[in-house]
Scaffold this active site. Structure first.
Site, PDB file in Angstrom:
ATOM      1  N   LYS A 290      -5.640  71.904  78.020  1.00  0.00           N
ATOM      2  CA  LYS A 290      -5.322  70.940  76.951  1.00  0.00           C
ATOM      3  C   LYS A 290      -6.609  70.424  76.279  1.00  0.00           C
ATOM      4  CE  LYS A 290      -0.805  71.043  77.331  1.00  0.00           C
ATOM      5  NZ  LYS A 290       0.056  71.552  76.260  1.00  0.00           N
TER       6      LYS A 290
ATOM      7  N   ASP B  30       7.873  86.018  75.774  1.00  0.00           N
ATOM      8  CA  ASP B  30       7.049  85.387  76.802  1.00  0.00           C
ATOM      9  C   ASP B  30       5.637  85.261  76.248  1.00  0.00           C
ATOM     10  OD1 ASP B  30       5.583  84.615  78.973  1.00  0.00           O
ATOM     11  OD2 ASP B  30       6.488  86.059  80.350  1.00  0.00           O
TER      12      ASP B  30
ATOM     13  N   SER C 209      13.394  73.365  73.832  1.00  0.00           N
ATOM     14  CA  SER C 209      13.483  72.340  74.878  1.00  0.00           C
ATOM     15  C   SER C 209      12.527  71.188  74.591  1.00  0.00           C
ATOM     16  CB  SER C 209      13.128  72.965  76.241  1.00  0.00           C
ATOM     17  OG  SER C 209      13.182  72.002  77.276  1.00  0.00           O
ATOM     18  N   GLY C 210      12.887  70.027  75.074  1.00  0.00           N
ATOM     19  CA  GLY C 210      11.995  68.873  75.112  1.00  0.00           C
ATOM     20  C   GLY C 210      11.359  68.510  73.786  1.00  0.00           C
ATOM     21  N   ILE C 211      10.054  68.324  73.804  1.00  0.00           N
ATOM     22  CA  ILE C 211       9.297  67.867  72.638  1.00  0.00           C
ATOM     23  C   ILE C 211       9.398  68.888  71.505  1.00  0.00           C
ATOM     24  CG2 ILE C 211       6.975  67.342  71.793  1.00  0.00           C
ATOM     25  CD1 ILE C 211       6.351  66.320  74.698  1.00  0.00           C
TER      26      ILE C 211
ATOM     27  N   VAL D 207       6.564  62.013  79.055  1.00  0.00           N
ATOM     28  CA  VAL D 207       7.782  62.161  78.261  1.00  0.00           C
ATOM     29  C   VAL D 207       8.870  62.763  79.144  1.00  0.00           C
ATOM     30  CG1 VAL D 207       8.752  63.086  76.130  1.00  0.00           C
ATOM     31  CG2 VAL D 207       6.298  62.633  76.280  1.00  0.00           C
TER      32      VAL D 207
ATOM     33  N   THR E  87      11.265  65.043  79.953  1.00  0.00           N
ATOM     34  CA  THR E  87      11.718  66.376  79.536  1.00  0.00           C
ATOM     35  C   THR E  87      11.864  67.241  80.804  1.00  0.00           C
ATOM     36  OG1 THR E  87       9.573  67.463  79.404  1.00  0.00           O
ATOM     37  CG2 THR E  87      10.256  66.199  77.455  1.00  0.00           C
TER      38      THR E  87
ATOM     39  N   TYR F  69      -4.531  72.676  84.037  1.00  0.00           N
ATOM     40  CA  TYR F  69      -3.720  72.157  82.921  1.00  0.00           C
ATOM     41  C   TYR F  69      -4.581  71.294  81.994  1.00  0.00           C
ATOM     42  CZ  TYR F  69       0.080  69.556  80.597  1.00  0.00           C
ATOM     43  OH  TYR F  69       0.931  68.982  79.667  1.00  0.00           O
TER      44      TYR F  69
HETATM   45  N1  LIG Z   1       6.719  66.071  78.983  1.00  0.00           N
HETATM   46  C1  LIG Z   1       5.542  65.466  79.074  1.00  0.00           C
HETATM   47  O1  LIG Z   1       5.406  64.401  79.692  1.00  0.00           O
HETATM   48  C2  LIG Z   1       4.332  66.057  78.408  1.00  0.00           C
HETATM   49  C3  LIG Z   1       3.143  65.323  78.463  1.00  0.00           C
HETATM   50  C4  LIG Z   1       2.003  65.848  77.868  1.00  0.00           C
HETATM   51  C5  LIG Z   1       2.063  67.065  77.231  1.00  0.00           C
HETATM   52  N2  LIG Z   1       3.226  67.758  77.190  1.00  0.00           N
HETATM   53  C6  LIG Z   1       3.207  69.047  76.505  1.00  0.00           C
HETATM   54  O2  LIG Z   1       4.250  69.116  75.563  1.00  0.00           O
HETATM   55  C7  LIG Z   1       4.645  70.465  75.400  1.00  0.00           C
HETATM   56  C8  LIG Z   1       6.150  70.556  75.517  1.00  0.00           C
HETATM   57  O3  LIG Z   1       6.528  70.144  76.810  1.00  0.00           O
HETATM   58  P1  LIG Z   1       7.982  69.591  77.148  1.00  0.00           P
HETATM   59  O4  LIG Z   1       7.799  68.412  78.005  1.00  0.00           O
HETATM   60  O5  LIG Z   1       8.785  69.496  75.924  1.00  0.00           O
HETATM   61  O6  LIG Z   1       8.486  70.794  78.110  1.00  0.00           O
HETATM   62  P2  LIG Z   1       9.849  71.589  78.230  1.00  0.00           P
HETATM   63  O7  LIG Z   1      11.011  70.760  77.853  1.00  0.00           O
HETATM   64  O8  LIG Z   1       9.802  72.197  79.591  1.00  0.00           O
HETATM   65  O9  LIG Z   1       9.681  72.748  77.134  1.00  0.00           O
HETATM   66  C9  LIG Z   1       8.750  73.774  77.293  1.00  0.00           C
HETATM   67  C10 LIG Z   1       9.085  74.859  76.299  1.00  0.00           C
HETATM   68  O10 LIG Z   1       8.113  75.890  76.407  1.00  0.00           O
HETATM   69  C11 LIG Z   1       8.763  77.137  76.588  1.00  0.00           C
HETATM   70  N3  LIG Z   1       7.908  78.004  77.392  1.00  0.00           N
HETATM   71  C12 LIG Z   1       7.370  77.743  78.605  1.00  0.00           C
HETATM   72  N4  LIG Z   1       6.687  78.803  79.048  1.00  0.00           N
HETATM   73  C13 LIG Z   1       6.781  79.759  78.089  1.00  0.00           C
HETATM   74  C14 LIG Z   1       6.316  81.085  77.985  1.00  0.00           C
HETATM   75  N5  LIG Z   1       5.604  81.686  78.956  1.00  0.00           N
HETATM   76  N6  LIG Z   1       6.613  81.789  76.874  1.00  0.00           N
HETATM   77  C15 LIG Z   1       7.357  81.233  75.884  1.00  0.00           C
HETATM   78  N7  LIG Z   1       7.824  79.982  75.932  1.00  0.00           N
HETATM   79  C16 LIG Z   1       7.556  79.253  77.044  1.00  0.00           C
HETATM   80  C17 LIG Z   1      10.084  76.777  77.289  1.00  0.00           C
HETATM   81  O11 LIG Z   1      11.115  77.735  77.093  1.00  0.00           O
HETATM   82  P3  LIG Z   1      11.375  78.921  78.149  1.00  0.00           P
HETATM   83  O12 LIG Z   1      11.219  78.335  79.515  1.00  0.00           O
HETATM   84  O13 LIG Z   1      12.773  79.372  77.846  1.00  0.00           O
HETATM   85  O14 LIG Z   1      10.368  79.961  77.844  1.00  0.00           O
HETATM   86  C18 LIG Z   1      10.442  75.500  76.550  1.00  0.00           C
HETATM   87  O15 LIG Z   1      11.052  75.793  75.320  1.00  0.00           O
HETATM   88  C19 LIG Z   1       3.893  71.272  76.454  1.00  0.00           C
HETATM   89  O16 LIG Z   1       2.798  71.907  75.851  1.00  0.00           O
HETATM   90  C20 LIG Z   1       3.423  70.225  77.436  1.00  0.00           C
HETATM   91  O17 LIG Z   1       2.236  70.603  78.097  1.00  0.00           O
HETATM   92  C21 LIG Z   1       4.376  67.289  77.766  1.00  0.00           C
END
Ligand SMILES: NC(=O)c1ccc[n+]([C@@H]2O[C@H](COP(=O)([O-])OP(=O)(O)OC[C@H]3O[C@@H](n4cnc5c(N)ncnc54)[C@H](OP(=O)(O)O)[C@@H]3O)[C@@H](O)[C@H]2O)c1
Length: 265
Positions: A174, A78, A31-33, A203, A205, A170
């Protein structure tokens, strides 16, 4: 006169950024990033194993990657418990062998106000966002060092550097990731293993789907960038290929902000 193959732009680019023969593990790669990074690494030549919980999303991502002609596999796990992370680390090394590249993108975004942070929020946040990246790195980095090539890439956050919109646990997790990358760089860099972070802005997502329901908030966040828009997962593709590839061998312990200028406004 014909250009020698080694002078061809494709060969030059491949020597800098190519990932042929490399193996990568990408947590959160469904998913996402994480998904955009998994695709980028795979299309640059790496065999990629993605790790997350939901089977359907994992399978769909693997199918998409294979449709691009990439080698891809998945592990459902997980990452919120030590036992499960350790089991996932073993399982993820099976399809294509020990990884050369580890990307920690799996993350949770539990952000209650500070007084409402209970043990459960704290523990889950630290386990998934900080401890899993540590444990996976501990499992893979020694082998990378032995083989003389490794890339540890952690997805951090603006909240690692500044508190806003209830950074809470959070932000602490980080900030810890940033410290982890520096400690890892200190230990492993002389063995060919670099450790760096990618720092997103806001981002679009599924992680922040709830915030995206508020168009004014989305617009306000875009206004805080210099580029004038919020981030998209694809914005991380080239930065990840750079940090994963041979050309970034002398870049270590660094934080690469991929945030449209959010952090320097
Ligand atoms: N989006 C933003 O604006 C943003 C900004 C700063 C930092 N980030 C960071 O970027 C990273 C990716 O975020 P994203 O925005 O791409 O989020 P996302 O689309 O929600 O993707 C999160 C991913 O992590 C997996 N995940 C979550 N909990 C998990 C667990 N307990 N065990 C295994 N896998 C798990 C999810 O899959 P499942 O749910 O199927 O497990 C999913 O594949 C994160 O570390 C986030 O903190 C994002």
């Amino acid at each position: 006169m014909t250009t020698p193959a080694s002078d061809h732009p494709a060969s030059y680019l491949s020597a800098l950024f190519g990932l042929d023969g490399r193996t990568a593990v990408v947590t959160g790669g469904s998913s996402g990033i994480g998904r955009a990074i998994a695709e980028a690494l795979a299309r640059a030549g790496a065999s990629v194993v993605i790790v997350a919980r939901r089977e359907a999303e994992l399978a769909a991502t693997v199918t998409d990657l294979q449709a691009h002609g990439c080698r891809a596999a998945s592990v459902s796990a997980d990452l919120s418990s030590r036992e499960s992370v350790r089991a996932a680390a073993e399982a993820a090394a099976e399809p294509f062998g020990e990884p050369d590249i580890l990307v920690n993108s799996a993350g949770v975004n539990l952000r209650p106000p500070m007084p409402e942070i209970d043990d459960a929020v704290w523990d889950t946040t630290m386990a998934v966002n900080l401890e899993a990246p540590f444990l996976l790195s501990q499992r893979y980095a020694p082998g990378m060092a032995e083989r003389g090539y490794g890339r540890l890439i952690h997805i951090s956050s603006q909240q690692a550097f500044r508190a806003f919109v209830t950074s809470g646990a959070y932000g602490v997790s980080k900030a810890g990731l940033e410290g982890l990358a520096r400690s890892q760089a200190e230990q492993w860099s002389r063995h060919g293993v670099t450790a760096n972070t990618l720092v997103p802005g806001f981002v679009l997502t599924p992680l922040n789907a709830r915030l995206q329901d508020d168009p004014e908030c989305v617009q306000a966040l875009a206004g805080r960038t210099m580029v004038g828009r919020n981030g998209l997962p694809g914005d991380f593709a080239s930065a990840a290929v750079f940090l994963a590839g041979p050309g970034s061998a002398y870049v270590t312990g660094q934080s690469l902000f991929v945030d449209g200028g959010f952090s320097v406004h």
